[in-house]
Enzyme design. Structure first.
Site, PDB file in Angstrom:
ATOM      1  CG  HIS A  14      -0.241  -0.023   2.525  1.00 46.51           C
ATOM      2  ND1 HIS A  14       0.184  -1.190   3.113  1.00 46.51           N
ATOM      3  CD2 HIS A  14       0.124   0.964   3.372  1.00 46.51           C
ATOM      4  CE1 HIS A  14       0.763  -0.917   4.262  1.00 46.51           C
ATOM      5  NE2 HIS A  14       0.747   0.382   4.440  1.00 46.51           N
ATOM      6  CG  ASN A  15      -0.040   4.402   1.357  1.00 43.74           C
ATOM      7  OD1 ASN A  15      -1.133   4.412   0.798  1.00 43.74           O
ATOM      8  ND2 ASN A  15       0.083   4.526   2.671  1.00 43.74           N
TER       9      ASN A  15
END
Length: 363
Positions: A259-260
Protein backbone atom coordinates in the site's frame (compact mmCIF):
# COMPACT_ATOMS: atom_id res chain seq x y z
CA UNK A 1 -0.92 -15.47 -40.55
CA UNK A 2 1.94 -15.79 -42.99
CA UNK A 3 4.11 -12.78 -43.85
CA UNK A 4 6.71 -12.18 -46.52
CA UNK A 5 10.25 -11.34 -45.46
CA UNK A 6 9.81 -7.89 -46.98
CA UNK A 7 6.63 -7.28 -44.94
CA UNK A 8 8.36 -8.30 -41.73
CA UNK A 9 11.39 -6.13 -42.45
CA UNK A 10 9.20 -3.10 -43.08
CA UNK A 11 7.11 -3.70 -39.95
CA UNK A 12 9.92 -4.25 -37.43
CA UNK A 13 12.73 -2.15 -38.87
CA UNK A 14 15.11 -4.91 -39.99
CA UNK A 15 17.10 -5.23 -43.23
CA UNK A 16 15.92 -7.96 -45.60
CA UNK A 17 18.32 -10.00 -47.74
CA UNK A 18 17.83 -12.61 -50.47
CA UNK A 19 14.43 -13.81 -51.63
CA UNK A 20 12.22 -11.33 -49.79
CA UNK A 21 9.06 -12.88 -51.26
CA UNK A 22 9.41 -16.00 -49.09
CA UNK A 23 6.58 -16.39 -46.58
CA UNK A 24 6.86 -17.53 -42.95
CA UNK A 25 4.26 -17.95 -40.25
CA UNK A 26 6.19 -18.70 -37.03
CA UNK A 27 9.55 -18.56 -35.30
CA UNK A 28 11.71 -21.40 -34.00
CA UNK A 29 15.14 -22.26 -32.64
CA UNK A 30 17.66 -22.94 -35.44
CA UNK A 31 17.98 -26.67 -34.84
CA UNK A 32 14.21 -27.26 -34.93
CA UNK A 33 13.12 -24.69 -37.53
CA UNK A 34 11.09 -25.88 -40.51
CA UNK A 35 10.79 -24.31 -43.99
CA UNK A 36 7.96 -22.00 -42.88
CA UNK A 37 9.73 -20.81 -39.71
CA UNK A 38 12.16 -17.98 -39.08
CA UNK A 39 15.17 -19.37 -37.25
CA UNK A 40 16.25 -17.16 -34.35
CA UNK A 41 20.02 -17.17 -34.72
CA UNK A 42 20.99 -13.80 -33.28
CA UNK A 43 24.50 -14.88 -32.22
CA UNK A 44 27.15 -16.97 -34.03
CA UNK A 45 26.82 -19.89 -31.61
CA UNK A 46 23.12 -20.18 -32.47
CA UNK A 47 23.72 -19.74 -36.19
CA UNK A 48 26.08 -22.72 -36.12
CA UNK A 49 23.03 -24.95 -35.55
CA UNK A 50 21.01 -23.77 -38.56
CA UNK A 51 22.20 -26.78 -40.56
CA UNK A 52 20.50 -29.12 -38.06
CA UNK A 53 17.07 -27.78 -39.06
CA UNK A 54 15.33 -26.94 -42.33
CA UNK A 55 15.12 -23.16 -42.04
CA UNK A 56 15.20 -21.08 -45.22
CA UNK A 57 15.22 -17.77 -43.33
CA UNK A 58 16.91 -16.58 -40.13
CA UNK A 59 17.20 -13.50 -37.93
CA UNK A 60 20.90 -12.66 -37.81
CA UNK A 61 23.23 -9.91 -36.67
CA UNK A 62 24.52 -7.19 -39.01
CA UNK A 63 27.30 -8.46 -41.24
CA UNK A 64 26.43 -12.15 -40.87
CA UNK A 65 27.27 -14.38 -43.85
CA UNK A 66 23.71 -15.57 -44.40
CA UNK A 67 24.49 -17.18 -47.74
CA UNK A 68 27.33 -19.15 -46.19
CA UNK A 69 24.79 -20.55 -43.73
CA UNK A 70 22.81 -22.05 -46.63
CA UNK A 71 19.84 -19.67 -46.25
CA UNK A 72 17.63 -18.32 -49.02
CA UNK A 73 16.86 -15.10 -47.13
CA UNK A 74 17.76 -13.32 -43.91
CA UNK A 75 16.71 -10.48 -41.64
CA UNK A 76 19.52 -8.52 -39.97
CA UNK A 77 19.74 -5.78 -37.39
CA UNK A 78 22.45 -4.12 -35.29
CA UNK A 79 20.44 -5.22 -32.24
CA UNK A 80 18.47 -8.32 -33.27
CA UNK A 81 17.07 -8.97 -29.81
CA UNK A 82 15.36 -5.58 -29.78
CA UNK A 83 13.75 -6.14 -33.17
CA UNK A 84 12.59 -9.54 -31.90
CA UNK A 85 10.05 -7.58 -29.84
CA UNK A 86 8.19 -6.50 -32.96
CA UNK A 87 8.65 -9.84 -34.71
CA UNK A 88 7.26 -11.81 -31.76
CA UNK A 89 4.24 -9.49 -31.68
CA UNK A 90 3.50 -10.20 -35.33
CA UNK A 91 3.78 -13.96 -34.84
CA UNK A 92 1.80 -14.21 -31.60
CA UNK A 93 -1.42 -16.16 -32.29
CA UNK A 94 -3.01 -14.84 -29.07
CA UNK A 95 -5.30 -16.66 -26.66
CA UNK A 96 -8.31 -16.99 -28.94
CA UNK A 97 -10.59 -14.65 -26.99
CA UNK A 98 -13.82 -14.05 -28.90
CA UNK A 99 -15.17 -10.74 -30.09
CA UNK A 100 -18.12 -8.90 -28.56
CA UNK A 101 -19.85 -9.46 -25.23
CA UNK A 102 -20.42 -13.09 -24.32
CA UNK A 103 -23.99 -13.90 -23.21
CA UNK A 104 -22.66 -15.37 -19.96
CA UNK A 105 -21.00 -12.08 -18.94
CA UNK A 106 -22.70 -10.05 -16.17
CA UNK A 107 -22.51 -6.31 -16.81
CA UNK A 108 -24.16 -3.71 -14.60
CA UNK A 109 -26.51 -1.46 -16.59
CA UNK A 110 -24.61 1.63 -15.46
CA UNK A 111 -21.27 0.36 -16.79
CA UNK A 112 -19.82 1.82 -19.99
CA UNK A 113 -18.30 -0.61 -22.48
CA UNK A 114 -16.20 1.01 -25.21
CA UNK A 115 -16.54 0.27 -28.88
CA UNK A 116 -14.85 -2.88 -30.10
CA UNK A 117 -14.42 -4.31 -26.61
CA UNK A 118 -14.46 -8.07 -26.03
CA UNK A 119 -15.95 -9.37 -22.77
CA UNK A 120 -15.55 -13.10 -22.19
CA UNK A 121 -17.80 -15.61 -20.42
CA UNK A 122 -18.35 -15.32 -16.68
CA UNK A 123 -16.91 -11.81 -16.53
CA UNK A 124 -18.46 -9.44 -14.00
CA UNK A 125 -18.40 -5.68 -14.62
CA UNK A 126 -19.60 -3.60 -11.69
CA UNK A 127 -21.62 -0.43 -11.36
CA UNK A 128 -20.31 2.69 -13.12
CA UNK A 129 -17.22 0.89 -14.41
CA UNK A 130 -15.81 2.21 -17.68
CA UNK A 131 -13.98 -0.01 -20.14
CA UNK A 132 -12.04 1.77 -22.89
CA UNK A 133 -12.48 1.07 -26.58
CA UNK A 134 -10.73 -1.91 -28.10
CA UNK A 135 -10.11 -3.63 -24.77
CA UNK A 136 -10.29 -7.37 -24.14
CA UNK A 137 -11.55 -9.00 -20.95
CA UNK A 138 -10.77 -12.71 -20.92
CA UNK A 139 -13.05 -15.24 -19.22
CA UNK A 140 -13.79 -14.82 -15.51
CA UNK A 141 -12.44 -11.29 -15.12
CA UNK A 142 -13.86 -9.10 -12.35
CA UNK A 143 -14.12 -5.33 -12.77
CA UNK A 144 -15.34 -3.63 -9.60
CA UNK A 145 -17.53 -0.60 -9.21
CA UNK A 146 -16.19 2.77 -10.41
CA UNK A 147 -13.18 1.12 -12.05
CA UNK A 148 -11.74 2.85 -15.11
CA UNK A 149 -9.88 0.84 -17.75
CA UNK A 150 -8.15 2.70 -20.58
CA UNK A 151 -8.27 1.88 -24.27
CA UNK A 152 -6.68 -1.21 -25.76
CA UNK A 153 -6.33 -3.05 -22.45
CA UNK A 154 -5.80 -6.81 -22.45
CA UNK A 155 -6.95 -8.49 -19.25
CA UNK A 156 -6.29 -12.20 -19.39
CA UNK A 157 -8.51 -14.75 -17.68
CA UNK A 158 -9.05 -14.34 -13.96
CA UNK A 159 -7.84 -10.74 -13.56
CA UNK A 160 -9.42 -8.77 -10.69
CA UNK A 161 -9.62 -4.98 -10.63
CA UNK A 162 -11.20 -3.98 -7.35
CA UNK A 163 -13.37 -0.94 -6.67
CA UNK A 164 -12.20 2.51 -7.80
CA UNK A 165 -9.00 1.28 -9.46
CA UNK A 166 -7.86 3.29 -12.49
CA UNK A 167 -5.63 1.77 -15.16
CA UNK A 168 -4.35 3.51 -18.29
CA UNK A 169 -4.26 2.62 -21.95
CA UNK A 170 -2.85 -0.67 -23.23
CA UNK A 171 -2.53 -2.40 -19.87
CA UNK A 172 -1.62 -6.08 -20.19
CA UNK A 173 -2.57 -8.05 -17.07
CA UNK A 174 -1.82 -11.78 -17.08
CA UNK A 175 -3.93 -14.48 -15.39
CA UNK A 176 -4.54 -14.09 -11.68
CA UNK A 177 -3.47 -10.44 -11.34
CA UNK A 178 -5.20 -8.60 -8.49
CA UNK A 179 -5.11 -4.80 -8.42
CA UNK A 180 -6.69 -2.99 -5.50
CA UNK A 181 -6.90 -5.53 -2.70
CA UNK A 182 -6.60 -4.00 0.77
CA UNK A 183 -3.14 -3.21 2.08
CA UNK A 184 -1.63 -5.25 4.91
CA UNK A 185 -2.33 -2.70 7.64
CA UNK A 186 -2.83 -3.70 11.28
CA UNK A 187 -2.23 -2.01 14.63
CA UNK A 188 -2.20 -2.99 18.32
CA UNK A 189 -3.66 -1.05 21.28
CA UNK A 190 -0.17 -0.55 22.74
CA UNK A 191 3.16 -0.36 20.87
CA UNK A 192 3.81 -3.81 19.47
CA UNK A 193 6.95 -5.87 19.77
CA UNK A 194 7.70 -5.08 16.13
CA UNK A 195 7.59 -1.34 16.80
CA UNK A 196 9.82 -1.75 19.86
CA UNK A 197 12.31 -3.93 18.01
CA UNK A 198 12.52 -1.45 15.17
CA UNK A 199 13.04 1.52 17.48
CA UNK A 200 15.67 -0.28 19.58
CA UNK A 201 17.29 -2.20 16.68
CA UNK A 202 16.44 -5.48 18.37
CA UNK A 203 17.09 -4.42 21.93
CA UNK A 204 13.44 -4.90 22.76
CA UNK A 205 10.82 -7.26 21.41
CA UNK A 206 7.42 -8.65 22.29
CA UNK A 207 6.77 -8.62 26.01
CA UNK A 208 2.99 -9.02 26.07
CA UNK A 209 0.32 -10.62 23.89
CA UNK A 210 -1.95 -8.29 21.93
CA UNK A 211 -4.54 -8.70 19.20
CA UNK A 212 -4.26 -6.95 15.86
CA UNK A 213 -6.86 -4.37 14.74
CA UNK A 214 -7.41 -4.03 11.00
CA UNK A 215 -7.00 -0.66 9.25
CA UNK A 216 -9.22 -0.44 6.16
CA UNK A 217 -7.61 0.84 2.96
CA UNK A 218 -9.47 3.95 1.81
CA UNK A 219 -7.32 4.75 -1.21
CA UNK A 220 -7.23 2.89 -4.52
CA UNK A 221 -4.61 2.14 -7.20
CA UNK A 222 -3.67 4.24 -10.21
CA UNK A 223 -1.75 2.56 -13.03
CA UNK A 224 -0.31 4.46 -16.01
CA UNK A 225 -0.21 3.63 -19.70
CA UNK A 226 1.64 0.70 -21.33
CA UNK A 227 2.06 -1.27 -18.11
CA UNK A 228 2.36 -5.06 -18.10
CA UNK A 229 1.76 -7.18 -15.01
CA UNK A 230 2.64 -10.87 -14.74
CA UNK A 231 0.64 -13.82 -13.44
CA UNK A 232 -0.59 -13.75 -9.84
CA UNK A 233 1.00 -10.42 -8.98
CA UNK A 234 -0.76 -8.11 -6.53
CA UNK A 235 -0.86 -4.35 -6.11
CA UNK A 236 -2.47 -3.23 -2.84
CA UNK A 237 -4.68 -0.18 -2.61
CA UNK A 238 -3.44 2.82 -0.62
CA UNK A 239 -4.29 3.56 2.99
CA UNK A 240 -5.69 7.02 2.18
CA UNK A 241 -4.06 8.09 -1.10
CA UNK A 242 -3.68 5.81 -4.11
CA UNK A 243 -0.86 3.38 -4.69
CA UNK A 244 0.73 4.51 -7.97
CA UNK A 245 2.41 2.62 -10.80
CA UNK A 246 3.90 4.83 -13.52
CA UNK A 247 3.61 4.45 -17.27
CA UNK A 248 5.79 1.88 -18.99
CA UNK A 249 6.38 -0.21 -15.84
CA UNK A 250 6.87 -3.96 -16.38
CA UNK A 251 6.04 -6.32 -13.51
CA UNK A 252 6.85 -10.04 -13.57
CA UNK A 253 4.95 -12.95 -11.98
CA UNK A 254 4.33 -13.27 -8.23
CA UNK A 255 5.28 -9.69 -7.36
CA UNK A 256 3.83 -7.96 -4.29
CA UNK A 257 3.53 -4.16 -4.24
CA UNK A 258 2.35 -2.84 -0.90
CA UNK A 259 0.00 0.00 0.00
CA UNK A 260 1.00 3.60 -0.82
CA UNK A 261 3.99 2.51 -2.90
CA UNK A 262 4.93 4.69 -5.87
CA UNK A 263 6.73 3.05 -8.77
CA UNK A 264 8.36 5.45 -11.24
CA UNK A 265 7.87 5.16 -14.99
CA UNK A 266 9.72 2.54 -17.05
CA UNK A 267 10.79 0.55 -14.00
CA UNK A 268 11.01 -3.24 -14.09
CA UNK A 269 10.20 -5.56 -11.17
CA UNK A 270 11.17 -9.20 -11.63
CA UNK A 271 9.53 -12.38 -10.33
CA UNK A 272 9.01 -12.91 -6.63
CA UNK A 273 10.02 -9.39 -5.58
CA UNK A 274 8.21 -7.60 -2.74
CA UNK A 275 8.00 -3.87 -2.06
CA UNK A 276 6.73 -2.86 1.36
CA UNK A 277 4.31 -0.03 2.04
CA UNK A 278 4.99 3.65 1.31
CA UNK A 279 8.29 3.05 -0.47
CA UNK A 280 9.03 5.22 -3.51
CA UNK A 281 10.87 3.88 -6.55
CA UNK A 282 12.32 6.36 -9.03
CA UNK A 283 12.29 6.05 -12.82
CA UNK A 284 13.97 3.18 -14.67
CA UNK A 285 14.57 1.18 -11.50
CA UNK A 286 15.23 -2.55 -11.97
CA UNK A 287 14.34 -4.85 -9.08
CA UNK A 288 15.81 -8.35 -9.49
CA UNK A 289 13.96 -11.58 -8.82
CA UNK A 290 13.09 -12.34 -5.17
CA UNK A 291 14.46 -8.98 -4.03
CA UNK A 292 12.81 -7.26 -1.09
CA UNK A 293 12.51 -3.57 -0.24
CA UNK A 294 11.55 -2.45 3.27
CA UNK A 295 8.87 0.16 3.93
CA UNK A 296 9.09 3.96 3.77
CA UNK A 297 12.30 3.97 1.70
CA UNK A 298 13.37 5.97 -1.34
CA UNK A 299 15.04 4.16 -4.23
CA UNK A 300 16.63 6.61 -6.65
CA UNK A 301 16.34 6.78 -10.42
CA UNK A 302 18.12 4.07 -12.46
CA UNK A 303 18.94 1.91 -9.43
CA UNK A 304 19.54 -1.78 -10.17
CA UNK A 305 18.90 -4.31 -7.41
CA UNK A 306 20.36 -7.75 -8.11
CA UNK A 307 18.36 -10.93 -7.51
CA UNK A 308 17.71 -11.70 -3.85
CA UNK A 309 18.83 -8.27 -2.66
CA UNK A 310 17.26 -7.04 0.59
CA UNK A 311 17.09 -3.26 0.85
CA UNK A 312 16.82 -1.84 4.38
CA UNK A 313 17.80 1.79 3.74
CA UNK A 314 17.51 4.48 1.06
CA UNK A 315 19.48 3.95 -2.15
CA UNK A 316 20.91 6.92 -4.10
CA UNK A 317 20.23 7.18 -7.82
CA UNK A 318 22.30 5.16 -10.24
CA UNK A 319 23.54 2.58 -7.71
CA UNK A 320 23.88 -1.13 -8.50
CA UNK A 321 23.14 -3.08 -5.31
CA UNK A 322 23.40 -6.68 -4.20
CA UNK A 323 23.21 -8.75 -1.01
CA UNK A 324 21.55 -8.78 2.40
CA UNK A 325 21.70 -6.11 3.59
CA UNK A 326 22.05 -4.41 0.23
CA UNK A 327 25.42 -2.86 -0.55
CA UNK A 328 27.14 -1.68 -3.71
CA UNK A 329 27.56 -4.69 -5.96
CA UNK A 330 31.34 -4.39 -6.27
CA UNK A 331 31.68 -4.23 -2.47
CA UNK A 332 29.39 -7.23 -2.06
CA UNK A 333 31.37 -9.27 -4.58
CA UNK A 334 34.62 -8.39 -2.82
CA UNK A 335 33.12 -9.36 0.56
CA UNK A 336 31.90 -12.65 -0.88
CA UNK A 337 35.34 -13.40 -2.24
CA UNK A 338 36.75 -12.74 1.24
CA UNK A 339 34.14 -15.03 2.79
CA UNK A 340 35.15 -17.86 0.47
CA UNK A 341 38.79 -17.38 1.48
CA UNK A 342 38.04 -17.71 5.21
CA UNK A 343 38.46 -21.52 5.47
CA UNK A 344 41.89 -21.30 3.86
CA UNK A 345 42.77 -18.36 6.09
CA UNK A 346 41.79 -20.36 9.19
CA UNK A 347 43.98 -23.25 8.04
CA UNK A 348 46.90 -20.89 7.42
CA UNK A 349 46.52 -19.36 10.88
CA UNK A 350 46.37 -22.82 12.49
CA UNK A 351 49.53 -23.86 10.63
CA UNK A 352 51.22 -20.63 11.64
CA UNK A 353 50.34 -21.19 15.31
CA UNK A 354 51.83 -24.68 15.14
CA UNK A 355 55.03 -23.35 13.54
CA UNK A 356 55.38 -20.62 16.18
CA UNK A 357 54.78 -23.14 18.97
CA UNK A 358 57.61 -25.33 17.66
CA UNK A 359 59.98 -22.38 17.42
CA UNK A 360 59.23 -21.20 20.95
CA UNK A 361 59.10 -24.75 22.42
CA UNK A 362 55.51 -24.32 23.56
CA UNK A 363 53.60 -27.41 22.37
Amino acid sequence: MAYTIQEIAAAVGMTAHGDVSLKVDSVAEPQSAGPDDIALAMQPEYAARIGEGRARVAVLWDGADWQGLGLKAALTSPRPRFTLSGLAGMMDPGQGYGMGVHPLAVIDPSAEIGEGTSVGPFCVVGARARIGAGSTLGPQCYIGEDVTVGEGALLHTGVRLMARVTVGDRLIAHPGVVIGGDGFSFVTPEPSGVEKARASLGGEGTDSAQSWARIASLGAVTVGDDVEIGCNSCIDRGSVRDTQVGSGVKIDNLVQIGHNVRVGRDSMICAGAAIAGSTVLGTNVVVGGCAGISDNLKIGDRVILGGGTMVLSNVPEGRVMLGYPAMKMDSHVESYKGLRRLPRLFRDVADLKKAVSKLTGND
